[in-house]
Design a protein around this motif. Structure first.
Motif: not given
Lengths: 128, 290
Positions: B94-115
């Motif tokens: 959901d790229p729209d959600m990613l953009e929205r959350i990034n805008w709010f937290i003022e960071q550029e999260y792009s991806g990480v793998h949770v294990v």
């Protein structure tokens, strides 16, 4: 979201539901008559087994959460909200008890926010 | 090999023994768990509503903090794992959600793998390699592997193992030399958060799980979830009437690993259980040794 009309009444979801097991009627009540949902929707543990076993892919979990949205929250939640308003904490625990628990786990005493913090946050504008 | 590690709140308080044993066994296997420089609560519940973006803020902050440290982040708590892995999946699709959350937290999260550490053990270390490291096998100790819910479901987003017939804990326990007890309640729900609002419901569900493990001959239950551990362990606590003598200890898989890898006992963290697991582990091994 897959509509409940896709339900073929195979009963797999009932078989795996932990709430059914203790005498609640979460899924059955729900699929038979979505308007008859009762307190049971608040007993859903979100274990995802119904979702996993449904052969036709009905999103029972999604329906359950949607239902919660339209139900009045049970009394306990109301009490918790009121406690937050009063003390800033959802669970009734005193500063003394809290520090005892923290000390038992090797943690420093904690400084609680002022009791009227929530009122300040809710009712005061930034300029005040 | 160093991997960024997110302990989460419970492993810093109530489940410190899970954290301690987890770090110790990882180190013994040459995996360095590097705690994130800064982290906060993952939110503890994956957003329950379709459009509840506010509840994604906390997990996304954690994912961003992890991204600063590496390409993947390892967790031990099944609840943190569930929340973070599903947040990762949601933000990927959901790229729209990613953009929205990034805008709010003022960071550029792009991806990480949770294990989960279990995956690292299976995929990076391997069960055969792990078995080679075992110096004090759990010979004769009958352990029921208990998975619970959040480690497995929903499978299309979690994908750790088969959601109905998982084997990852079974394989781990076999590598440690334990006798694995297959029982029908290994993926049933313990009642989860109902322990707060409806404790009698979660107690009923949890004690069914314990009873089933006992009927199938288990001496211990092994889990990967701090809430399952509490729900299964606490109702068996000592009361004024004492213990019933029928108690079933509930341990984290990392505690059994610490025992099997021959680590010092303080690394096992067996001191904060309602039902002491030490006799079940040591008594049986003493029998095997003699």
């Amino acid at each position: 979201m897959k509509h409940p009309a896709a339900c073929i009444q195979c009963g797999d979801c009932v078989e795996v539901c932990p709430v059914e097991k203790v005498g609640g009627h979460a899924i059955v009540t729900f699929l038979a008559d979505p308007d008859a949902a009762d307190y049971s929707v608040w007993l859903c543990t979100i274990c995802w087994r119904c979702h996993q076993v449904c052969p036709t892919g009905v999103d029972i979990y999604g329906l359950m959460m949607e239902r919660r949205r339209h139900e009045a929250a049970p009394g306990g939640y109301q009490t918790a909200f009121e406690r937050v308003l009063r003390s800033g904490l959802a669970l009734p625990i005193s500063q003394e008890e809290l520090d005892q628990v923290r000390a038992a786990w090797g943690l420093e005493p904690v400084e609680l926010p002022p009791a009227d913090l929530v009122h300040i946050l809710l009712h005061k504008s930034p300029s005040e | 090999m160093g991997i960024p590690y997110y302990p989460g709140c419970t492993l810093s308080t109530k489940a410190q023994n899970y954290d301690r044993s987890g770090r110790a066994v990882a180190a013994a296997l040459g995996i360095e768990l590097e705690e994130l420089a800064e982290w906060q609560c993952c939110g503890a519940t994956f957003p329950l509503m379709v459009d509840d973006s506010m509840a994604l803020i906390a997990p996304t902050r954690v994912l961003y903090q992890a991204q600063q440290a590496g390409e993947r982040v390892v967790t031990l708590c099944a609840i943190c794992f569930h929340v973070l892995r599903r947040s990762q999946a949601l933000l990927e699709r959901d790229p729209d959600m990613l953009e929205r959350i990034n805008w709010f937290i003022e960071q550029e999260y792009s991806g990480v793998h949770v294990v989960h550490l279990l995956e690292v053990l299976r995929d990076d270390v391997g069960w055969d390699k792990l078995a080679e490291q075992v110096v004090r096998p759990l010979t004769g100790v009958k352990v029921a592997p208990y998975y619970g819910c959040l480690l497995l479901r929903p499978h299309d987003e979690i994908g750790l193992d088969d959601p109905e017939e998982p084997t990852i804990l079974h394989d781990l326990l076999r590598a440690l030399g334990a006798e694995v007890v297959d029982f029908p309640f290994s993926i049933e729900c313990c009642g989860s958060y109902l322990t707060v609002k409806e404790p009698q419901v979660s107690e009923t569900l949890s004690m069914d799980i314990v009873a089933s493990a006992r009927e199938h001959g288990a001496q211990l239950i092994a889990t990967a979830c701090p809430l399952c551990q509490f729900n299964l362990d606490y109702p068996q606590r000592e009361t004024e009437a004492g213990f019933t003598g029928n108690e079933m200890p509930v341990v984290y898989f990392t505690q059994l690993m610490a025992a099997a890898l021959g680590l010092p006992e303080e690394d096992w963290g067996l001191d904060s259980h309602y039902v002491n697991p030490a006799p079940a582990i040591e008594g049986q091994r003493a029998l095997a040794d003699s």
